[in-house]
Design a protein around this motif. Sequence first.
Motif, PDB file in Angstrom:
ATOM      1  N   GLN A  32       1.032  -1.129  -0.458  1.00  0.00           N
ATOM      2  CA  GLN A  32       0.013  -0.353  -0.048  1.00  0.00           C
ATOM      3  C   GLN A  32       0.559   1.449   0.144  1.00  0.00           C
ATOM      4  OE1 GLN A  32      -3.087   0.371  -0.710  1.00  0.00           O
ATOM      5  NE2 GLN A  32      -3.145   2.472   0.130  1.00  0.00           N
ATOM      6  N   ALA A  33       1.882   1.598   0.790  1.00  0.00           N
ATOM      7  CA  ALA A  33       2.795   2.480   0.580  1.00  0.00           C
ATOM      8  C   ALA A  33       3.380   2.768  -0.301  1.00  0.00           C
ATOM      9  CB  ALA A  33       3.705   1.949   2.220  1.00  0.00           C
ATOM     10  N   GLU A  34       3.657   1.839  -1.004  1.00  0.00           N
ATOM     11  CA  GLU A  34       4.731   1.513  -2.170  1.00  0.00           C
ATOM     12  C   GLU A  34       3.393   2.202  -3.392  1.00  0.00           C
ATOM     13  OE1 GLU A  34       7.255   1.428  -5.555  1.00  0.00           O
ATOM     14  OE2 GLU A  34       7.272   1.365  -3.335  1.00  0.00           O
ATOM     15  N   HIS A  35       2.897   1.553  -3.760  1.00  0.00           N
ATOM     16  CA  HIS A  35       1.193   2.294  -4.429  1.00  0.00           C
ATOM     17  C   HIS A  35       0.973   3.627  -4.206  1.00  0.00           C
ATOM     18  CE1 HIS A  35      -2.268   2.122  -7.105  1.00  0.00           C
ATOM     19  NE2 HIS A  35      -3.044   3.058  -6.118  1.00  0.00           N
ATOM     20  N   GLU A  36       0.742   3.899  -2.877  1.00  0.00           N
ATOM     21  CA  GLU A  36       0.533   5.281  -2.734  1.00  0.00           C
ATOM     22  C   GLU A  36       2.153   6.285  -2.442  1.00  0.00           C
ATOM     23  OE1 GLU A  36       0.431   5.745   1.968  1.00  0.00           O
ATOM     24  OE2 GLU A  36      -2.088   4.714   1.742  1.00  0.00           O
ATOM     25  N   ARG A  37       3.546   6.207  -3.069  1.00  0.00           N
ATOM     26  CA  ARG A  37       4.311   6.650  -3.419  1.00  0.00           C
ATOM     27  C   ARG A  37       4.194   6.669  -4.786  1.00  0.00           C
ATOM     28  NH1 ARG A  37       8.898   5.669  -6.038  1.00  0.00           N
ATOM     29  NH2 ARG A  37       8.445   3.327  -6.026  1.00  0.00           N
ATOM     30  N   GLN A  38       4.113   5.688  -5.849  1.00  0.00           N
ATOM     31  CA  GLN A  38       4.059   5.367  -7.336  1.00  0.00           C
ATOM     32  C   GLN A  38       2.509   6.624  -7.146  1.00  0.00           C
ATOM     33  OE1 GLN A  38       3.177   1.639  -8.597  1.00  0.00           O
ATOM     34  NE2 GLN A  38       5.652   0.819  -7.650  1.00  0.00           N
ATOM     35  N   GLU A  39       1.621   6.543  -7.182  1.00  0.00           N
ATOM     36  CA  GLU A  39       0.755   7.794  -7.143  1.00  0.00           C
ATOM     37  C   GLU A  39       1.323   8.750  -7.027  1.00  0.00           C
ATOM     38  OE1 GLU A  39      -3.300   9.352  -8.216  1.00  0.00           O
ATOM     39  OE2 GLU A  39      -1.824   7.349  -8.369  1.00  0.00           O
ATOM     40  N   GLN A  40       1.570   9.524  -6.078  1.00  0.00           N
ATOM     41  CA  GLN A  40       2.391  10.835  -5.869  1.00  0.00           C
ATOM     42  C   GLN A  40       4.091  11.202  -6.293  1.00  0.00           C
ATOM     43  OE1 GLN A  40       4.574  11.059  -1.829  1.00  0.00           O
ATOM     44  NE2 GLN A  40       4.821  13.256  -2.064  1.00  0.00           N
ATOM     45  N   GLU A  41       4.682  10.243  -6.652  1.00  0.00           N
ATOM     46  CA  GLU A  41       5.545  10.393  -7.916  1.00  0.00           C
ATOM     47  C   GLU A  41       4.435  10.909  -9.486  1.00  0.00           C
ATOM     48  OE1 GLU A  41       7.956   7.344  -8.535  1.00  0.00           O
ATOM     49  OE2 GLU A  41       9.133   8.037  -6.464  1.00  0.00           O
ATOM     50  N   ARG A  42       3.303  10.628  -9.841  1.00  0.00           N
ATOM     51  CA  ARG A  42       2.858  10.487 -11.316  1.00  0.00           C
ATOM     52  C   ARG A  42       1.951  11.462 -10.281  1.00  0.00           C
ATOM     53  NH1 ARG A  42      -2.384  10.454 -12.618  1.00  0.00           N
ATOM     54  NH2 ARG A  42      -3.102  10.157 -10.527  1.00  0.00           N
ATOM     55  N   GLN A  43       1.551  11.964  -9.695  1.00  0.00           N
ATOM     56  CA  GLN A  43       0.429  13.698  -9.743  1.00  0.00           C
ATOM     57  C   GLN A  43       1.887  14.082  -9.910  1.00  0.00           C
ATOM     58  OE1 GLN A  43      -1.456  13.438  -6.013  1.00  0.00           O
ATOM     59  NE2 GLN A  43      -3.129  12.457  -6.466  1.00  0.00           N
ATOM     60  N   GLU A  44       3.186  14.124  -8.816  1.00  0.00           N
ATOM     61  CA  GLU A  44       4.142  15.075  -8.877  1.00  0.00           C
ATOM     62  C   GLU A  44       4.822  15.429 -10.807  1.00  0.00           C
ATOM     63  OE1 GLU A  44       7.104  14.358  -6.386  1.00  0.00           O
ATOM     64  OE2 GLU A  44       6.238  14.530  -4.278  1.00  0.00           O
ATOM     65  N   ALA A  45       4.564  14.552 -11.535  1.00  0.00           N
ATOM     66  CA  ALA A  45       5.240  14.333 -12.494  1.00  0.00           C
ATOM     67  C   ALA A  45       3.317  15.558 -13.730  1.00  0.00           C
ATOM     68  CB  ALA A  45       5.270  13.170 -13.604  1.00  0.00           C
TER      69      ALA A  45
END
Length: 62
Positions: A32-45
């Motif tokens: 779940q933490a990895e999924h949230e990290r990836q989502e945050q990176e996507r939003q930042e991009a």
Amino acid sequence: MDTLTWGRGDSHPHLCDDCKTRAVEAERQAEQAEHERQEQERQEAETAQASKAGGWLGRWRS
């Protein structure tokens, strides 16, 4: 120390019930933490891309 039988897909056959439950929960939380990290990176991009689109060239388009 009895063990929980989870069938053929037993991910932790060497652990007792309590430890196995904790291990599975820890893995779920890590996923779940990895999924949230990836989502945050996507939003930042996406935010970075949007700010590039509105850069100095955007001022010339009125």
